[in-house]
Design an enzyme around this catalytic site. Structure first.
Site, short mmCIF file in Angstrom:
data_model
loop_
_atom_site.label_atom_id
_atom_site.label_comp_id
_atom_site.label_asym_id
_atom_site.label_seq_id
_atom_site.Cartn_x
_atom_site.Cartn_y
_atom_site.Cartn_z
N ASN A 62 -126.30 16.29 77.11
CA ASN A 62 -126.20 15.39 75.95
C ASN A 62 -124.88 14.90 75.97
OD1 ASN A 62 -126.24 14.42 73.50
ND2 ASN A 62 -126.36 16.03 72.25
N LYS A 120 -123.85 12.64 74.22
CA LYS A 120 -123.36 12.12 72.68
C LYS A 120 -122.74 10.93 72.81
CE LYS A 120 -123.10 16.91 71.54
NZ LYS A 120 -122.37 17.93 70.85
N HIS A 147 -131.00 16.64 66.42
CA HIS A 147 -129.92 17.31 66.90
C HIS A 147 -129.27 17.52 65.51
CE1 HIS A 147 -125.72 17.94 68.24
NE2 HIS A 147 -126.45 18.09 69.45
N GLU A 159 -126.12 17.05 64.84
CA GLU A 159 -125.39 16.03 64.30
C GLU A 159 -125.95 14.81 63.70
OE1 GLU A 159 -123.45 15.59 68.11
OE2 GLU A 159 -122.46 17.72 67.79
N GLU A 198 -129.88 25.38 68.78
CA GLU A 198 -128.67 25.13 68.83
C GLU A 198 -127.63 25.70 67.64
OE1 GLU A 198 -127.48 21.88 71.75
OE2 GLU A 198 -128.04 21.03 70.15
N GLY A 247 -119.82 22.63 70.24
CA GLY A 247 -118.49 22.16 70.26
C GLY A 247 -117.33 22.66 69.83
N SER A 281 -121.77 25.19 73.28
CA SER A 281 -120.72 25.87 74.14
C SER A 281 -120.84 26.38 75.60
CB SER A 281 -119.46 26.57 73.28
OG SER A 281 -119.02 25.80 72.12
P1 PGA Z 1 -121.59 21.72 73.25
O1 PGA Z 1 -122.66 20.71 72.72
O2 PGA Z 1 -122.07 22.19 74.56
O3 PGA Z 1 -120.49 20.66 73.31
O4 PGA Z 1 -121.12 22.76 72.37
C1 PGA Z 1 -123.87 21.22 72.67
C2 PGA Z 1 -124.79 20.24 72.03
O5 PGA Z 1 -124.53 19.72 70.78
O6 PGA Z 1 -125.85 19.63 72.29
#
Ligand code: PGA
Length: 253
Positions: free
Chosen positions: A9, A11, A98, A100, A170, A176, A216
């Site tokens: 992803n 983003k 997601h 976010e 997730e 993140g 992560s």
């Molecule tokens: P990350 O994000 O690997 O940077 O923690 C995962 C995601 O939001 O899909």
């Protein structure tokens, strides 16, 4: 056998040129190095899709996803993107829900149910994200919270439709942050999600649905996470922005 899937992803990262370079690097490395039966998916910003699809076409293992889609088919929805548009540029999958998008755009379980429906009807396969915040986990309600997300957005589907959905668990506190869920925490939730799917759709269907871990994940922890019986791959954020790291994660199986 359910599919092993590693989705990257991106983003809101990468200009067009940067994205095309990253996609080419990933596809070349996958073609040269990945022999296992793993599906890789690049989840790019909308503006990259049309050109990245020409690059992913060079590999039978790499697929293309958008990061969101409208629940409407067409019309006066300024700034939105439809399923037909995504299909027309070669996307095969779409990330839905997601955390976010849920947090910054107030996406609700009901709205996501409508997006799941229009995606499936148009032949776009959903990667449906679920996961709890830290407070929810600390209060011990994480399993109930996540299963409710699944129930409200997915459980109206027929078994045949459900088999087309990929679930991504997730935990928000791991996204993140550099804090990964422990292998035991990931397996426990994936097992609970699969059991919940089995209650509704039966064991045969539940055992065919890929459940990805996100939060992560990186080359150093992916092998252990992916060794768990109910972890069928990952949805990778930060580490998907470097071709070497992303492909090393794909090779973690
Ligand atoms: P990350 O994000 O690997 O940077 O923690 C995962 C995601 O939001 O899909």
């Amino acid at each position: 056998m359910r599919k092993r899937i590693v989705a990257g992803n991106w983003k809101m990262n990468n200009t067009l040129d940067e994205g095309l370079a990253l996609a080419s690097e990933v596809v070349n490395m996958v073609n040269d190095e990945v022999t296992d039966d793993v599906m890789a998916i690049l989840c790019t910003p909308f503006i990259h899709l049309a050109q990245v699809s020409k690059i992913t076409a060079e590999s039978d293992k790499v697929f293309l996803a958008a990061q969101n889609v409208s629940e409407h088919a067409a019309g006066a929805y300024t700034g939105d993107i439809s399923v037909a548009m995504l299909k027309s540029v070669g996307a095969t999958h779409v990330v839905l829900g997601h955390s976010e998008r849920r947090a910054y755009h107030n996406e609700t379980n009901a709205q996501l149910a409508a997006r799941v429906d229009i995606s499936l009807a148009g032949g776009l396969l959903p990667i449906f994200c679920c996961g709890e915040a830290l407070e929810t986990r600390e209060s011990g309600k994480h399993e109930a919270f996540v299963t409710n997300q699944l129930k409200e957005s997915l459980f109206h589907l027929t078994a045949e439709e459900m088999l087309k959905v990929v679930v991504a668990y997730e935990p928000i506190w791991a996204i993140g942050t550099g804090v990964t869920a422990s292998t035991a925490q990931a397996q426990e939730m994936h097992k609970a999600i699969r059991a919940f799917l089995a209650e509704k759709y039966g064991d045969a269907v539940a055992s065919e649905i890929s459940i990805l871990y996100g939060g992560s994940a990186k080359p150093s922890n992916a092998p252990e996470l992916f060794s768990q019986p109910d972890v069928d791959g990952g949805l990778i954020g930060g580490a998907a922005l470097k071709a070497r790291d992303f492909v090393d994660i794909i090779k973690s199986y």
